[in-house]
Write a protein that holds these residues in place. Structure first.
Motif, PDB file in Angstrom:
ATOM      1  N   ALA A  38      -4.214  -3.284   9.330  1.00  0.00           N
ATOM      2  CA  ALA A  38      -3.655  -3.370   8.544  1.00  0.00           C
ATOM      3  C   ALA A  38      -3.962  -4.123   7.069  1.00  0.00           C
ATOM      4  N   GLY A  39      -4.036  -4.001   6.070  1.00  0.00           N
ATOM      5  CA  GLY A  39      -4.572  -5.614   5.403  1.00  0.00           C
ATOM      6  C   GLY A  39      -3.504  -6.028   4.605  1.00  0.00           C
ATOM      7  N   GLN A  40      -3.689  -6.807   3.979  1.00  0.00           N
ATOM      8  CA  GLN A  40      -1.863  -7.386   3.169  1.00  0.00           C
ATOM      9  C   GLN A  40      -1.256  -6.851   2.399  1.00  0.00           C
ATOM     10  N   ALA A  41      -0.224  -6.219   2.401  1.00  0.00           N
ATOM     11  CA  ALA A  41       0.169  -6.047   1.473  1.00  0.00           C
ATOM     12  C   ALA A  41       0.246  -5.232   0.756  1.00  0.00           C
ATOM     13  N   GLY A  42      -0.412  -3.587   0.977  1.00  0.00           N
ATOM     14  CA  GLY A  42      -0.841  -2.426   0.535  1.00  0.00           C
ATOM     15  C   GLY A  42      -2.099  -2.430   0.614  1.00  0.00           C
ATOM     16  N   GLN A  43      -2.867  -3.657   0.984  1.00  0.00           N
ATOM     17  CA  GLN A  43      -4.381  -3.544   1.490  1.00  0.00           C
ATOM     18  C   GLN A  43      -5.080  -2.279   1.839  1.00  0.00           C
ATOM     19  N   ALA A  44      -5.877  -1.732   2.553  1.00  0.00           N
ATOM     20  CA  ALA A  44      -6.228  -0.172   3.217  1.00  0.00           C
ATOM     21  C   ALA A  44      -7.217  -1.300   4.051  1.00  0.00           C
TER      22      ALA A  44
END
Length: 133
Positions: A38-44
């Motif tokens: 999972a990416g940081q804060a909202g990255q896919a």
């Protein structure tokens, strides 16, 4: 019988042709790749890697061997040979040898002188003649 053998040969050829050109079973897709983090804060997250290609299917079995053909018929007998040529006439024999000449006979005696004559030998010539008595 020949038709059956021809169909069998064509069927085996098509079976091997199909095995050589296309796999007998479609390849199975590989397993899905691992899910990305999972990416940081909202990255896919990143997409997973594609799976490996499946293995090719095994070739089909060979067809059965055809039946043995029948034995051919015996050949015909050959023609009779030609008569030989007549032999040549023999040569004539040699002529026989001529016989030997016979021996000459002895000289005969002089005929007797007629009556009233007698023999006389000439002293000059040695000739015998009849002379009067």
């Amino acid at each position: 019988m020949k038709i059956f053998l021809g169909i069998a040969v064509i069927g085996v050829a098509l079976l091997f042709d199909g095995c050589m050109n296309t796999p007998s079973q479609p390849a199975q897709p590989g397993p899905a790749g691992a899910q990305g983090q999972a990416g940081q804060a909202g990255q896919a997250g990143q997409a997973g890697q594609p799976g490996d290609t499946g293995q090719a299917g095994q070739p089909g079995q060979a067809g059965n061997t055809g039946q043995t053909g029948k034995t051919g018929q015996a050949g015909q007998a050959g023609d009779t040979g030609q008569t030989g040529q007549t032999g040549q006439t023999g040569q004539a024999g040699n002529t026989g040898q001529t016989g030997q000449t016979g021996q000459t006979g002895q000289q005969g005696q002089a005929a007797p002188c007629p009556a009233g004559q007698h023999r006389h030998t000439s002293s000059d010539t040695g000739r015998v003649s009849c002379v009067s008595d």
